[in-house]
Scaffold this motif. Structure first.
Motif, short mmCIF file in Angstrom:
data_model
loop_
_atom_site.label_atom_id
_atom_site.label_comp_id
_atom_site.label_asym_id
_atom_site.label_seq_id
_atom_site.Cartn_x
_atom_site.Cartn_y
_atom_site.Cartn_z
N ARG A 160 65.44 -5.53 -32.67
CA ARG A 160 65.42 -5.92 -31.25
C ARG A 160 65.28 -4.69 -30.35
O ARG A 160 64.46 -4.66 -29.43
CB ARG A 160 66.70 -6.69 -30.91
CG ARG A 160 66.74 -7.19 -29.47
CD ARG A 160 67.99 -8.01 -29.20
NE ARG A 160 67.94 -8.62 -27.89
CZ ARG A 160 67.29 -9.74 -27.59
NH1 ARG A 160 66.64 -10.38 -28.53
NH2 ARG A 160 67.28 -10.23 -26.37
N PHE A 161 66.08 -3.65 -30.62
CA PHE A 161 66.04 -2.47 -29.75
C PHE A 161 64.85 -1.56 -30.03
O PHE A 161 64.59 -0.62 -29.28
CB PHE A 161 67.36 -1.70 -29.84
CG PHE A 161 68.45 -2.30 -28.98
CD1 PHE A 161 68.61 -1.88 -27.67
CD2 PHE A 161 69.28 -3.29 -29.46
CE1 PHE A 161 69.60 -2.43 -26.86
CE2 PHE A 161 70.26 -3.86 -28.67
CZ PHE A 161 70.43 -3.43 -27.36
N SER B 47 67.33 2.03 -27.19
CA SER B 47 66.21 2.21 -28.10
C SER B 47 66.73 2.57 -29.49
O SER B 47 67.66 3.39 -29.63
CB SER B 47 65.30 3.33 -27.60
OG SER B 47 64.16 3.45 -28.41
N SER C 191 61.91 -3.06 -30.17
CA SER C 191 60.83 -3.87 -29.60
C SER C 191 60.71 -3.64 -28.09
O SER C 191 61.44 -2.84 -27.51
CB SER C 191 61.10 -5.35 -29.88
OG SER C 191 62.18 -5.81 -29.08
N ARG C 192 59.81 -4.42 -27.47
CA ARG C 192 59.61 -4.33 -26.03
C ARG C 192 60.00 -5.64 -25.34
O ARG C 192 59.40 -6.03 -24.34
CB ARG C 192 58.15 -3.99 -25.71
CG ARG C 192 57.73 -2.61 -26.20
CD ARG C 192 56.31 -2.29 -25.80
NE ARG C 192 55.89 -0.96 -26.22
CZ ARG C 192 56.12 0.16 -25.55
NH1 ARG C 192 56.75 0.11 -24.39
NH2 ARG C 192 55.70 1.32 -26.01
N LYS D 90 66.66 -6.47 -23.76
CA LYS D 90 67.15 -6.19 -25.11
C LYS D 90 68.62 -6.56 -25.28
O LYS D 90 69.08 -6.76 -26.41
CB LYS D 90 66.96 -4.70 -25.43
CG LYS D 90 65.50 -4.26 -25.47
CD LYS D 90 65.40 -2.79 -25.80
CE LYS D 90 63.93 -2.33 -25.85
NZ LYS D 90 63.79 -0.90 -26.18
N TYR D 91 69.34 -6.66 -24.18
CA TYR D 91 70.78 -6.92 -24.26
C TYR D 91 71.14 -8.40 -24.21
O TYR D 91 72.31 -8.76 -24.33
CB TYR D 91 71.51 -6.19 -23.12
CG TYR D 91 71.56 -4.69 -23.32
CD1 TYR D 91 72.57 -4.10 -24.06
CD2 TYR D 91 70.59 -3.87 -22.77
CE1 TYR D 91 72.62 -2.72 -24.24
CE2 TYR D 91 70.62 -2.49 -22.94
CZ TYR D 91 71.64 -1.94 -23.68
OH TYR D 91 71.69 -0.58 -23.87
N THR E 225 71.82 4.28 -26.22
CA THR E 225 71.97 3.47 -25.01
C THR E 225 72.35 4.34 -23.82
O THR E 225 72.98 5.39 -23.97
CB THR E 225 73.06 2.40 -25.21
OG1 THR E 225 74.30 3.04 -25.58
CG2 THR E 225 72.67 1.41 -26.29
#
Length: 388
Positions: free
Chosen positions: A95-96, A45, A98-99, A103-104, A35
């Motif tokens: 989740r992190f 990511s 993905s696009r 994401k948060y 992060t």
């Protein structure tokens, strides 16, 4: 900087990207989320390419794809945080990776001293400052000083061969062998709750070692977990038939997707794995039942892997075919050489790009367990289990 020479197999040819991914996927790693914050925006990511570098001074390295927004933000900000995920953080990892636009959203965070978001619930945080940046192929490699490091109780999330999972403590090899032998000796028609304490006493080992071995065997599908107990359960023909119907559905779908599209090196590997299955049948019996099961597993799993879908491969593995077969086979089980003929014909169909023949062979192959159980019943006068 000189260009690295390609790694070769016995000096014959460069290793392909697909081969490299397949092999390096056997290396189990932890899972982190990298992060950072830059220009008022938060980035993150999922990454497993994280490694300690030195402990004096404390440094680590991370690798991020150059096309990711997180990589650009780390490059521009010069700071980041490593969040080591816990075993129940599969959703966060997904989740992190993905696009999704934010994401948060719904993710509890705190803010590190360098401004990077920290994921609440991670089992470790490392606050880092970039010391050096290197471009390597498709990725940036960031070498960084660790300015703060904090750990919390918990077990890590693991990543192995394209799947997230729990990082179990490995059982002692000798105890695992003993426990596995006991389970396999039970045969396919036994129902028994395993008395962990009694087994530990009889083997003269700590009960925790028995427990670790049972966890490993449950993951293989050799036994079943129910609450806090481990059970050896019968393998009824109806379950075997349902599992093999599912196996056939997956494999015929894979054939439709991959026959005529596999690369030459993939076909060569498929043939190599097929040939590994050929030495296990003699005079109507398996010479090494466990060796057969493992070789057969590698051949069929590789065929499924050709589709390049981690979800399909995971679904196939959840059928627990190796465990089912290990419970059902012994040195006296009837074995037909037709199993080996099917494997040869399937590879030949792949090499010829003949999807109709491949599907026909798979359908034929799916009927072998029933044929062989019938032969076993005639020989033994009792039901027998699955074989392939």
């Amino acid at each position: 900087m000189s260009t690295p020479s390609p790694v070769t197999q016995s000096g014959s040819r460069p290793v392909t990207a697909r081969e490299f991914r397949d092999v390096i996927g056997r290396f189990a790693t932890g899972v982190t989320v990298i992060t950072t914050e830059y220009d008022g925006a938060r980035y993150g990511s999922t990454a497993s390419a994280v490694s300690s570098l030195t402990d004096d001074p404390p440094m680590l390295l991370i690798c991020l794809n150059r096309n990711s927004a997180t990589a650009a933000a780390v490059r521009d900000s010069g700071t980041f945080a490593v969040n080591v995920l816990a075993e129940d953080h599969v959703d966060l990892a997904t989740r992190f990776a993905s696009r999704v636009p934010d994401k948060y959203e719904g993710v509890p965070t705190e803010t590190a001293s360098n401004g990077s978001p920290l994921l609440v619930g991670a089992i470790a945080h490392l606050i880092c400052r970039v010391a050096e940046q290197v471009e390597a192929g498709t990725h940036y490699v960031f070498l960084a000083h660790v300015e703060e490091a904090t750990s919390y109780p918990g077990h890590p999330l693991a990543y192995f061969h394209g799947r997230f999972g729990r990082m179990q403590t490995a059982p002692e090899a000798s105890v695992l062998r003993e426990v596995r032998a006991r389970v396999l000796d039970a045969g396919s028609d036994v129902e028994e709750v395993i008395d962990t304490g009694r087994w530990a006493e009889e083997l003269g080992v700590d009960a925790n070692l028995i427990h670790r071995a049972l966890v490993a065997l449950a993951d293989e599908g050799l036994i079943r977990r129910q609450g806090g107990e481990y059970l050896i359960t019968p393998v009824p023909d109806s379950i075997i038939d349902e599992v093999y119907k599912a196996k056939l559905a997956i494999e015929t779908g894979i054939a439709q997707l991959t026959v005529g599209k596999a690369e030459p090196e993939q076909l060569a590997r498929l043939r190599e794995l097929m040939e590994d299955t050929l030495g296990f049948v003699k005079d109507g019996h398996f010479t090494d039942p466990e060796g057969w099961v493992r070789a057969n597993e590698r051949f069929h799993e590789y065929m499924v892997e050709l589709a390049g879908s981690a979800i399909l491969l995971d679904t196939y593995r959840r059928l627990c075919l190796p465990g089912l077969n290990l419970r059902a086979l012994d040195g006296g089980s009837y074995a037909s050489s037709s199993l080996l003929d099917d494997h040869r014909e399937l590879v030949e169909a792949y090499e010829a790009g003949d999807v109709d023949t491949a599907a026909a062979v798979l359908r034929q192959h799916a009927g072998r367990p029933l044929e062989m159980r019938h032969q076993d019943q005639l020989r033994r006068g009792a039901p027998a289990g699955a074989v392939d």
